[in-house]
Enzyme design. Structure first.
Site, PDB file in Angstrom:
ATOM      1  N   HIS A   1       1.099   9.564   2.792  1.00  0.00           N
ATOM      2  CA  HIS A   1       2.231   8.917   3.467  1.00  0.00           C
ATOM      3  C   HIS A   1       3.095   8.267   2.378  1.00  0.00           C
ATOM      4  CE1 HIS A   1       4.141   5.737   5.951  1.00  0.00           C
ATOM      5  NE2 HIS A   1       3.847   6.469   6.995  1.00  0.00           N
TER       6      HIS A   1
ATOM      7  N   ASP B   1      -6.521   4.841   1.992  1.00  0.00           N
ATOM      8  CA  ASP B   1      -5.552   4.534   3.038  1.00  0.00           C
ATOM      9  C   ASP B   1      -6.213   4.913   4.362  1.00  0.00           C
ATOM     10  OD1 ASP B   1      -3.648   4.634   4.996  1.00  0.00           O
ATOM     11  OD2 ASP B   1      -2.148   5.701   3.814  1.00  0.00           O
TER      12      ASP B   1
ATOM     13  N   LYS C   1      -1.999   0.158  14.759  1.00  0.00           N
ATOM     14  CA  LYS C   1      -2.473   1.525  15.014  1.00  0.00           C
ATOM     15  C   LYS C   1      -3.871   1.531  15.634  1.00  0.00           C
ATOM     16  CE  LYS C   1       0.122   3.538  11.140  1.00  0.00           C
ATOM     17  NZ  LYS C   1       1.258   4.252  11.756  1.00  0.00           N
TER      18      LYS C   1
ATOM     19  N   CYS D   1       7.144  10.531   7.467  1.00  0.00           N
ATOM     20  CA  CYS D   1       6.984   9.760   6.215  1.00  0.00           C
ATOM     21  C   CYS D   1       6.086  10.492   5.225  1.00  0.00           C
ATOM     22  CB  CYS D   1       6.440   8.358   6.473  1.00  0.00           C
ATOM     23  SG  CYS D   1       7.549   7.357   7.441  1.00  0.00           S
TER      24      CYS D   1
HETATM   25  N1  PLP Z   1      -0.615   5.517   5.810  1.00  0.00           N
HETATM   26  C1  PLP Z   1      -0.686   6.410   6.800  1.00  0.00           C
HETATM   27  C2  PLP Z   1      -1.598   7.596   6.651  1.00  0.00           C
HETATM   28  C3  PLP Z   1       0.074   6.230   7.939  1.00  0.00           C
HETATM   29  O1  PLP Z   1       0.018   7.129   8.934  1.00  0.00           O
HETATM   30  C4  PLP Z   1       0.927   5.094   8.041  1.00  0.00           C
HETATM   31  C5  PLP Z   1       1.799   4.891   9.210  1.00  0.00           C
HETATM   32  O2  PLP Z   1       2.199   5.815   9.877  1.00  0.00           O
HETATM   33  C6  PLP Z   1       0.951   4.187   6.977  1.00  0.00           C
HETATM   34  C7  PLP Z   1       0.161   4.439   5.878  1.00  0.00           C
HETATM   35  C8  PLP Z   1       1.810   2.963   7.010  1.00  0.00           C
HETATM   36  O3  PLP Z   1       1.392   2.086   7.996  1.00  0.00           O
HETATM   37  P1  PLP Z   1       2.254   0.791   8.338  1.00  0.00           P
HETATM   38  O4  PLP Z   1       3.648   1.285   8.623  1.00  0.00           O
HETATM   39  O5  PLP Z   1       1.588   0.224   9.537  1.00  0.00           O
HETATM   40  O6  PLP Z   1       2.212  -0.109   7.170  1.00  0.00           O
END
Ligand code: PLP
Length: 402
Positions: free
Chosen positions: A122, A199, A225, A361
């Protein structure tokens, strides 16, 4: 027994209609809906407890502090950390990773040092490393993926050198639904004395996490989430590393003594928690984790995995259907014929079905797949096979319109 109809009653928003149709919410990878117990715990705290934590001698402040620190203990148990001083509250996965990039970067990374990422990260696990690169000329290496959307683990060992300082890898891909062999990756990195940041944004809601068993060095996830509130997240870090890292932000809470000549810092985890924390959100997060724990991961996983593979099978009966990745867990990304992902998502919305469209993203992953974006259906514990059938029927309808 996993009583899905009773579970759905815990989530008030699922009773909504959209354009006169029952809401079918399949955008859980972006954020999940909240059970009533989370909403009520937070409302109750605002109605009856609210006071700033840690600094007060008065009753309410102490009560708020107790709730806040109990929430930290709930998180500790949820991921089985050794001690609650390894649990840092942040605003979410993004802030957790930025904290590590900035602070671990300052402590341990020098010009020419290397960080290994993967092709399926991401943006929040790419850009913080590029920001660091602007300050310290680190080298970013990227582990490739195979054509079926898995990490090319065979390519990983060759990416290590004597300058490798950190591996940063998503546990579950938010696009491909791939569950990466995290324990193997960590073992490989540790055999070269390289720490690993996990992550877990897409993993925490769907599979049990035991940071001691995984032996990861850092792990990040977001409250929203996993059925908790927005604006709160977690960074787990091994005490040994966190102790050696400088503060990320300065301000109240994170200090021991301050003078214009010399300032000393608070103990862990407070060293990394400058300013008033979102103590109401931590209560909400703890309630959400309790909710998940009460249902239990064996039941949640059985339900979600059966639903994901059923939906995948049904989707594959649609002519022109292309699914990207293995959809191991709760995420299915697809395109249908020549229909643009945005058009498909917009028309599904008109039928009451919420999906996500676009690059999710993960633009470097899109570049690897040679596409601009996908439609993504992502599941939570409250989704049903009837909703999966409705998704498939709706896509068939949209196809006929084209
Ligand atoms: N990492 C992954 C794999 C994600 O799917 C997301 C959000 O979609 C994030 C990081 C970032 O999360 P946040 O926007 O809650 O900080």
């Amino acid at each position: 027994m996993f009583d899905i109809q009773n579970i759905r009653k815990d989530f008030p928003i699922l009773e909504r209609t959209i354009y006169g149709k029952p809401l079918i919410y399949l955008d859980n990878g972006a954020t999940t809906q909240k059970p009533r117990c989370v909403i009520e715990a937070m409302t109750e705290e605002y109605l009856n407890v609210n006071a700033n934590v840690h600094r007060g001698v008065h009753y309410l402040s102490q009560q708020a502090t107790e709730l806040h620190e109990a929430a930290r203990e709930t998180v500790r148990q949820f991921i089985n950390a050794r001690t609650s001083s390894e649990i840092i509250f942040t605003r979410g996965t993004t802030e957790s990773i930025n904290l590590v990039a900035s602070s671990f970067g300052q402590a341990f990374l020098r010009d020419g040092d290397e960080v290994i990422l993967t092709q399926m990260e991401h943006h929040s696990n790419i850009v913080p490393w590029q920001l660091l690169q602007a300050r310290t000329r680190i080298i970013i290496k990227v582990c490739p993926i195979t054509d079926d959307g898995r990490l090319d683990i065979a390519a990983l060992p060759a990416l290590f050198s004597d300058r490798t300082r950190l591996v940063c890898c998503t546990y579950v891909s938010n696009v491909l639904g791939t569950v990466n062999p995290m324990a193997d990756i960590i073992r490989l990195a540790h055999s070269r004395e390289v720490p690993v940041l996990v992550d877990a944004a897409q993993a925490a809601p769907h599979l049990p996490i035991d940071v001691q068993q995984l032996d990861c060095d850092f792990l990040a996830f977001s409250g929203h989430k996993i059925y908790g509130p927005t604006g709160i997240g977690v960074l787990y870090g091994k005490e040994r590393l966190l102790e050696q890292m400088p503060p990320y932000m300065g301000g109240g809470e994170m200090i021991a003594r301050v003078s214009f000549e010399h300032t000393t810092y608070n103990a862990l985890p407070y060293k990394f928690e400058a300013g008033t924390p979102d103590y109401v959100a931590t209560t909400g997060l703890a309630r959400a984790l309790d909710y998940v724990s009460a249902l239990g991961f064996p039941a949640i996983q059985a339900h979600e995995q059966a639903l994901t593979s059923y939906t995948r099978e049904q989707l594959l009966t649609i002519p022109g259907m292309r699914i990207f990745g293995p959809s191991d867990d709760a995420v299915i990304s697809f395109l249908v014929g020549e229909i643009h992902h945005l058009d498909l998502g917009t028309l599904l919305d008109r039928l009451g079905i919420a999906v996500r469209t676009g690059h999710h993203c993960a633009e470097p992953l899109m570049q690897r797949l040679g596409i601009e974006g996908t439609v993504r259906a992502s599941f939570a514990l409250y989704n049903t096979t009837e909703e999966a059938d409705a998704l498939v029927a709706a896509i068939q309808r949209v196809r006929q319109m084209f």
